[in-house]
Write a protein that holds these residues in place. Structure first.
Motif, short mmCIF file in Angstrom:
data_model
loop_
_atom_site.label_atom_id
_atom_site.label_comp_id
_atom_site.label_asym_id
_atom_site.label_seq_id
_atom_site.Cartn_x
_atom_site.Cartn_y
_atom_site.Cartn_z
N SER A 154 0.81 -1.22 0.00
CA SER A 154 0.00 0.00 0.00
C SER A 154 0.85 1.27 0.00
CB SER A 154 -0.91 0.00 1.23
OG SER A 154 -0.15 -0.08 2.43
N GLN A 155 2.16 1.14 0.21
CA GLN A 155 3.01 2.32 0.25
C GLN A 155 3.09 2.99 -1.12
OE1 GLN A 155 6.42 0.18 1.84
NE2 GLN A 155 6.33 1.34 3.72
N ALA A 156 3.18 4.30 -1.11
CA ALA A 156 3.27 5.05 -2.36
C ALA A 156 4.69 4.95 -2.93
CB ALA A 156 2.91 6.51 -2.11
N ASP A 157 4.82 5.34 -4.20
CA ASP A 157 6.13 5.40 -4.87
C ASP A 157 6.82 4.05 -4.95
OD1 ASP A 157 5.79 8.20 -5.12
OD2 ASP A 157 6.62 8.51 -3.12
N LEU A 158 6.02 2.99 -5.12
CA LEU A 158 6.60 1.66 -5.29
C LEU A 158 6.20 1.09 -6.65
CD1 LEU A 158 5.96 -0.14 -1.86
CD2 LEU A 158 8.04 1.01 -2.63
N ILE A 159 7.14 0.39 -7.25
CA ILE A 159 6.82 -0.42 -8.43
C ILE A 159 6.47 -1.80 -7.91
CG2 ILE A 159 7.75 -1.46 -10.53
CD1 ILE A 159 9.60 0.96 -10.74
N ARG A 160 5.32 -2.33 -8.32
CA ARG A 160 4.88 -3.62 -7.80
C ARG A 160 4.49 -4.54 -8.95
NH1 ARG A 160 1.26 -0.42 -4.17
NH2 ARG A 160 2.74 1.11 -4.86
N LYS A 161 4.75 -5.82 -8.75
CA LYS A 161 4.43 -6.82 -9.77
C LYS A 161 3.89 -8.07 -9.08
CE LYS A 161 6.31 -9.60 -13.53
NZ LYS A 161 5.18 -9.28 -14.41
N LYS A 162 2.72 -8.54 -9.53
CA LYS A 162 2.17 -9.76 -8.96
C LYS A 162 2.96 -10.96 -9.47
CE LYS A 162 -2.06 -12.40 -8.25
NZ LYS A 162 -3.52 -12.53 -8.51
N LEU A 163 3.39 -11.80 -8.54
CA LEU A 163 4.20 -12.96 -8.89
C LEU A 163 3.36 -14.22 -9.06
CD1 LEU A 163 7.16 -12.46 -6.40
CD2 LEU A 163 7.18 -11.97 -8.85
N MET A 164 2.49 -14.47 -8.10
CA MET A 164 1.69 -15.69 -8.13
C MET A 164 0.62 -15.60 -7.06
SD MET A 164 4.26 -18.46 -6.34
CE MET A 164 5.01 -18.17 -4.72
N SER A 165 -0.25 -16.58 -7.02
CA SER A 165 -1.23 -16.70 -5.95
C SER A 165 -0.94 -17.97 -5.16
CB SER A 165 -2.65 -16.76 -6.52
OG SER A 165 -3.02 -15.50 -7.06
#
Length: 307
Positions: A154-165
Motif C-alpha cells: 500500500s506504500q506510495a512510490d513503489l513499483i509492484r508486480k504480482k508474482l503468483m497466488s
C-alpha cells in the motif's frame, strides 16, 4: 538578524559515525581519525549549533534530545546517499554489491532461500541481505531494497508486480497417516492434531480463516507455531496435520495433501521496490530471477498434476 551558515558536511559525517558507534574511539577507528580529531569536530559542530549533542559519561556517549533530532536527519541523508551510490554503481553492466531483500519467514525459508544458489551461480558478486520478518519494512525509506509480500503493498512510490497466488492447504506425512489413520471427511478432524499458526501470530487472513473453519468442527488437538517453517517441521516430524502454503509441495514431495477439497482463498504474492531503484541492475537481476523461478515452479506443479 545574523544570517546562518550551512552546516559543514564533514562535521555531519563525523557526528553520524559517533552517534551510530556511541563512542569517539570507535567512530575514530571507522573514520581513520584520532579520538582527539573526532572530539574537536564534535565540539565545533556543537558550538556552531549552540547546543549540546551528546551526554558524556564513563561508558560512552548518549544523544541529547537535540542530538536525536540531528541523528534522524543524518540517517535519512545516509539512506539517500546509499540509494544514489547504488544507482551510480549499477550504471555499469556488472551486477554486484549488497541487495537488501525482505519477505516473510515462511516464504523466505521455504521457497526463496533454497533457490538462491541459482542466483549466486549467475551473479557471484551479488550479496543478498535476506531479512525475514512479518513486519512490513519501509521501502521508500530504504529499510530494504526489494520486498516479496503476501498482499499488494500500500506504500506510495513503489513499483509492484504480482508474482503468483498462494493457497493454504492441509498436509501430513505418510508416516503420520499410517499411524493415525487417513482423514476422509472434515468432520473427522477431531481425531487428529492440527498444526497451525496461533491466532495471535501474524499470518495471512486466508490462513487464519481456514484455521477457524477447521476449528468449527470437532475440536482437534492443537500444536501452535508462530510461522510456517515451524508448522512444516511439525508435519515432517509426524506430529499432525499442518495448515501450509501450497508452494512447499515442490520441495517436499513426500507430503500428502489431506482433504483435497479444503483450501483457503487465494493469497496474492507481490514483488515491490522503490521507484528510485527502477534502473538498478541488482533489482532487475533479482526480479528476473524470481520470475524465472516462479515459471519453473508453476511448470513443476503442472507436471506433477499431469503425472
Amino acid at each position: 538578524m545574523q544570517q546562518g551558515y550551512p552546516m559543514d558536511w564533514d562535521k555531519l559525517r563525523i557526528f553520524h559515525a559517533v552517534a551510530a558507534a556511541g563512542s569517539l574511539t570507535h567512530a575514530g577507528d571507522i573514520l581513520h581519525l584520532s579520538q582527539s580529531a573526532v572530539s574537536r569536530q564534535i565540539r565545533a559542530l556543537e558550538e556552531s549549533l549552540s547546543t549540546v549533542l551528546f551526554h558524556r559519561h564513563a561508558r560512552g556517549l548518549i544523544l541529547t534530545e537535540q542530538g536525536e533530532l540531528l541523528f534522524d536527519a543524518t540517517k535519512s541523508m545516509s539512506r539517500r546517499l546509499d540509494a544514489a551510490s547504488a544507482r551510480i554503481k549499477d550504471s555499469a553492466e556488472e551486477v554486484f554489491g549488497e541487495l537488501k531483500v525482505t519477505t516473510t519467514t515462511g516464504f523466505g525459508t521455504l521457497w526463496l532461500a533454497p533457490r538462491l544458489p541459482a542466483l549466486y551461480e549467475k551473479y557471484p558478486d551479488l550479496n543478498i541481505d535476506l531479512m525475514l520478518e512479518e513486519r512490513v519494512l519501509d521501502l521508500p525509506m530504504r529499510e530494504a531494497d526489494v520486498a516479496i509480500r503476501m498482499k499488494e503493498p500500500s506504500q506510495a512510490d513503489l513499483i509492484r508486480k504480482k508474482l503468483m497466488s498462494v493457497r493454504m492447504r492441509l498436509y501430513a506425512s505418510q508416516e503420520y497417516l499410517d499411524k493415525e489413520g487417513t482423514l476422509d471427511e472434515i468432520e473427522e478432524i477431531g481425531r487428529h492434531r492440527l498444526i497451525c499458526q496461533a491466532p495471535s501470530a501474524f499470518q495471512v487472513s486466508a490462513g487464519a480463516t481456514l484455521t477457524q473453519h477447521l476449528l468449527s468442527y470437532d475440536k482437534p488437538r492443537l500444536l501452535h507455531m508462530n510461522n510456517y517453517f515451524g508448522v512444516l517441521q511439525g508435519v515432517l516430524s509426524n506430529l499432525g496435520i499442518g495448515v501450509l502454503p501450497d508452494y512447499v509441495i515442490e520441495d517436499f514431495p513426500g507430503l500428502v495433501r489431506v482433504l483435497p477439497d479444503i483450501e483457503s482463498g487465494e493469497v496474492p504474492t507481490f514483488l515491490a521496490y522503490p521507484e528510485e531503484l527502477r534502473q538498478s541492475k541488482r533489482i532487475m537481476a533479482f526480479r528476473d530471477f524470481v520470475q524465472d523461478e516462479i515459471i519453473a515452479h508453476r511448470k513443476s506443479i503442472r507436471d506433477a498434476r499431469t503425472g
